[in-house]
Design an enzyme around this catalytic site. Sequence first.
Site, PDB file in Angstrom:
ATOM      1  N   ALA A 154      19.701  -5.782  -4.223  1.00  0.00           N
ATOM      2  CA  ALA A 154      19.294  -5.148  -2.975  1.00  0.00           C
ATOM      3  C   ALA A 154      19.045  -6.199  -1.895  1.00  0.00           C
ATOM      4  CB  ALA A 154      18.039  -4.322  -3.206  1.00  0.00           C
ATOM      5  N   GLN A 189      16.406  -6.844  -0.338  1.00  0.00           N
ATOM      6  CA  GLN A 189      15.149  -7.524  -0.649  1.00  0.00           C
ATOM      7  C   GLN A 189      15.054  -7.878  -2.141  1.00  0.00           C
ATOM      8  OE1 GLN A 189      12.590  -8.833   0.993  1.00  0.00           O
ATOM      9  NE2 GLN A 189      13.579  -8.432   2.959  1.00  0.00           N
ATOM     10  N   SER A 190      16.150  -8.320  -2.710  1.00  0.00           N
ATOM     11  CA  SER A 190      16.183  -8.629  -4.139  1.00  0.00           C
ATOM     12  C   SER A 190      15.328  -9.847  -4.484  1.00  0.00           C
ATOM     13  CB  SER A 190      17.625  -8.890  -4.578  1.00  0.00           C
ATOM     14  OG  SER A 190      17.668  -9.414  -5.887  1.00  0.00           O
ATOM     15  N   ASN A 191      14.364  -9.636  -5.395  1.00  0.00           N
ATOM     16  CA  ASN A 191      13.601 -10.760  -5.930  1.00  0.00           C
ATOM     17  C   ASN A 191      14.469 -11.645  -6.818  1.00  0.00           C
ATOM     18  OD1 ASN A 191      10.955  -9.833  -4.915  1.00  0.00           O
ATOM     19  ND2 ASN A 191      11.242  -8.166  -6.380  1.00  0.00           N
ATOM     20  N   ALA A 209      17.685 -12.251  -6.509  1.00  0.00           N
ATOM     21  CA  ALA A 209      18.539 -13.114  -5.689  1.00  0.00           C
ATOM     22  C   ALA A 209      17.748 -14.285  -5.117  1.00  0.00           C
ATOM     23  CB  ALA A 209      19.176 -12.289  -4.575  1.00  0.00           C
TER      24      ALA A 209
END
Length: 343
Positions: A77, A79-81, A83
Site C-alpha cells: 500500500a 503507506q506500507s510499513n 516497503a
Amino acid sequence: MSRIDTLLSAFPRAKLLSQPTPLERLDRLSEELELDLWIKRDDLTGLSFGGNKTRQLEFYIGAARAARAGTILITGAVQSNFARTAAAAASKYGMQAVLQREERVPGMDPLHYSSGNVFLSDILGAETMSYPEGEDEAGADAALAARAAELRAAGRTPYVIPLGPGHPPLGALGYVQGGAELAAQIGCFDAAVVPSGSGATHGGFLTGVRLAGITAPVFGICVRRDARQQKARLEQVTAELARLMGIPRPFAGGEILTWDGALAPGYGRAGPAIRAALQRMAANEGILLDPVYSAKTFAGLLGLLEEGAISKGQKVLLLHTGGLPALFAYQNALGFGEGRAAP
C-alpha cells in the site's frame, strides 16, 4: 540449540534485530479490563521506526544477499510499513530498493501521499513506482517481475519480495522465531491477539508458539479481508510454511482463529472503534498504536473480551506490530485535535 533454532538455521539470514523486543505488562489496562494483559513490543525492533516487518526481512534480505542481489523489489500500500522497512534494510546492506505503491485506500487526502512511510522511504533513497489497483496481488507481483526483468537487462541483479500466496513464505520464518522468543519470555498465557493481513505474522507466530509447546488460542484480527477469506489464506500460508521448514504443521485447521469485528470500514480505514482503541491505549499506557494494524488488533481484543471469547482474569498477550509512521499520514483521517483554534 533448540529445535526451532535448528530448523531456522537452514535459511540465510541477515542481522537486523539486535536483541529480543520487550515484553511489558499493561498495569492500568489490566485493572480496567480485569485481565492480566501483556504487550509484546515489536514496534521496538529498530530499523527506521521498527515494526514487525523487520523480523520478516531478516530472511528476505538473507536470501537476497545469498543470491548476490544488489536491488530488492517489494510492493504494498502507499503507506506500507513493509516497503519502508525494506528500504531501510536495503540501505543497511548497501542495496537499492524499488518500492511499488498500490492504490489500496482510494480517496485519501494529500497528506496520505506525502507523510509517514512515504516521507521516510523518500529519505531512505528508494526508487518508487505505482500500481493502480489495490486488490490485485497477482498483477502487482507481475509488475514487479517486469521491473526486475528490466533491471536484469541493464546488468543488475534484482531480488523480488512477493506479495501474493504461492511463493515460499520466507517472511513467516521471522515470526516462527518471534513466537519462540515470546514463549521464552512469557512462559505461558491463556490467549494471544495478533494482526492478520498477509498471514506471515499470524501464521508464523502461531507456528512458533506451537513448536515452543504453547497450546493457548491465538486470535488473528482481520485487517484486510473478512474472517472466512482470511482463514482460507492462513490455511495456505501455514501449509506452505510447514513445507518450507520440512515439518508437519504443528496444529490443526481448527486452531486458525480469525475475527473480523474490527475490520469495518475496511483496509486502511479508521472507523470510530479504531480511533477509540488507539486513544484508550495512549491515555492509559502512553503507548501509541497505528490505525491500520495495531489499533485494529487492540480493538479486536476488546471485541473478543466483550463477546466472551476472552474471559476476565485471563493472561492475555497483545502483539504490537508497530507501523507508527502511518499516524502522521492519517492525522486528518483520525481527526484528533479537530476544532483546535489556530495560534
